[in-house]
Design an enzyme around this catalytic site. Sequence first.
Site, PDB file in Angstrom:
ATOM      1  N   ASP A  60       0.835  -1.191   0.000  1.00 13.74           N
ATOM      2  CA  ASP A  60       0.000   0.000   0.000  1.00 13.74           C
ATOM      3  C   ASP A  60       0.878   1.253   0.000  1.00 13.74           C
ATOM      4  OD1 ASP A  60      -2.691   1.290   0.487  1.00 13.74           O
ATOM      5  OD2 ASP A  60      -1.656   1.945   2.301  1.00 13.74           O
ATOM      6  N   GLU A  99       1.579  -0.320  -5.045  1.00 13.67           N
ATOM      7  CA  GLU A  99       0.623   0.745  -5.339  1.00 13.67           C
ATOM      8  C   GLU A  99       1.484   1.984  -5.530  1.00 13.67           C
ATOM      9  OE1 GLU A  99      -3.550   2.456  -3.599  1.00 13.67           O
ATOM     10  OE2 GLU A  99      -1.868   2.343  -2.206  1.00 13.67           O
TER      11      GLU A  99
END
Length: 703
Positions: free
Chosen positions: A350, A386
């Site tokens: 993330d 990401e």
Amino acid sequence: MAPPAKLLPGKPYPMGAHWDGLGVNFAIFSAHAQRVDLCLFDTAGRHEIAQLEMPSCTDEIFHGYLPQAGPGQVYGYRVRGPYQPEAGHRFNPNKLLLDPYAKKLVGRLHWSDALFGYRVGSPRQDLSFDRRDSAAAMPKAVVVDDHFAWGGDTPPDNPWAKTVIYEAHVKGLTMRHPAIPAHERGSFAALGDPWIVDHLHRLGVTAIELLPIQAFAQDRFLTAKKLRNYWGYSTLAYFAPEPHYFAANGGALQELRQAVRRLHAAGIEVILDVVYNHTCEGSEMGPTLSWRGIDNRSYYRPVDDDPRRLINDTGTGNTLNLSHPRVLQMVMDSLRHWAQAYHIDGFRFDLCTTLGREAHGFDSCSGFFDAIRQDPQLAPLKLIAEPWDIGPGGYQLGSHPPGFAEWNDRFRDTVRRFWRGDPGQRPELAARLMGSGDIFDKFRRKPWASINYATSHDGFTLEDLVSYNERHNLANGEDNMDGQKENYSANYGAEGPTEDPAILELRGQVQRAILATVFFAHGTPMLLGGDEFGRTQQGNNNAYCQDNEISWFDWHGLVDAGPTAARQLLQFTQRLTALRAARPSLRSEIFLHSTVEVLPGIEDAAWFDETGEALSLDAWADAAAQMLSLRRAVLTDGTVDLTLLLLNASDQARDFAVPNQDLPWEVVLDSADPDREKMVLLTGAVHVPAHAVVLLAATVDSK
């Protein structure tokens, strides 16, 4: 037996609590602490029965050994040092702290002002000092035995070029499934249920990517609104599974391991979405739960000229300081723990840009990337970035190092806009269909580096993408101001649910066309869980706090008797995964640049318009063009696999002229007619309905 009056010196490594069969060694890092006390609790974690000073400190690691202790021992820490917020130090021994290396938790976080190191509401704010004991409100760590009978478990090790990812939430995937025992729904045990495993296997996916399962906190502001942190991007313990996902009382760690073993047996890899960019402690005004009270100045990145404040590149209030070797060690130890103790096959990072940001900015050769790429256990795993955050230079799509794949939001937005009928999308779509070589074809990277998706957990589901013009997030309690405003969506005549058959038919056509585009593009396709049977979130495009039927999968369309739209869409998706697996030209392992002649007069890739003519520069520049043909050819095992992809995003059906009509073309898929059987092409043209994808395929001898 009464606890000993003091600890033995023990060892500074390994970090955390480790049982050796005779006792437990405890080790915890703090560069600025003056003293660390190990706090022992009863098995329920309710009563503190001893505080023992850690007797030794080596290389800034406090350590001690507790003889005769073992698995099941409940513990926490109290750390003494300067309370000087203006200098970035926030030590407060009144606050019980969770071990950053805790592998199992007991008890829950109970929100109280006592969890804060300062007096909440004080005029001096975080410069004040709170003397209340927080132990009663804190979860505690539990010593574990990591042994598990893995038997002959073997990681599937599916090659990237054949990988198909299914993104899902442990609870959402299983909470409403009628075939799963009620007491197991929403748990790791349900994840390994034969029905779920069989569904994924028959669907044709090769990996399941799970939203965060590392233990996370329930945010105070959500609790006050009677909502819950559902997604889990608020990590409380990097080594411990989320207790909420255990079906058995006491949270048997074996549930997760059994689920992984069953998925592996079906050839399905397990990828974890992990959050090493920030923690649940928030900004400098947040609670003192672990890292802040252990060594705030080391674990977090302070503002250079104001260390009282924390850098907020993540939008959550704090940023982990991966430039510090001990913090980087914690992250690497955590990743290895999941790979070793749970046989996890990969990680999706993330806000990965945060992990690669050094003092001078984002660096693809940062300490984090260097550490993971040279690690013999982690480097071979599937690593996914990401590639953005909200910090300076935060958008870094295509800039991550070799060995990493990246979520490709340009693919997402282009596919959505093309099928919505937006002008000027043909050149951009062409690049995305070829693996986004304009972004990733460098440093010997391969097409699989592009994670191709049209929907993910963050945004609309596929059903909602074709059912809503606007977000509908009122249930989140933020006046519909949260979530992405621009979704490149369309409702095709009615906002939300409708019984109009014409609208429903059109929505279905667009859904199938989008799915076909995702699976027939070079790169790694990712399917949002539930999109294979039309899952809806009622127009909510930011369901992070909806731990309810808005987010939980409704399986009835698949398990009820009789034909259903859900079952039809599932069968269509299964055809897509099967075609992708069968046709090498749909999943090339290298970038194709129309420079290699695979057969006489046939390059590895070529583009045409609906007339069968090669696209000229003027044709590429035609913003009104909504039709495209792509021929790809790949040599494999003495034969050439060819596919011709015909895309019509317009409102009118068209006959597409077929180039190379002498080839043995077969029509193998028509997204407008999902029940259409494979047929030999007998003419030089193919009828392509509006809002549809038609795929032709041929196989010829390379000689």
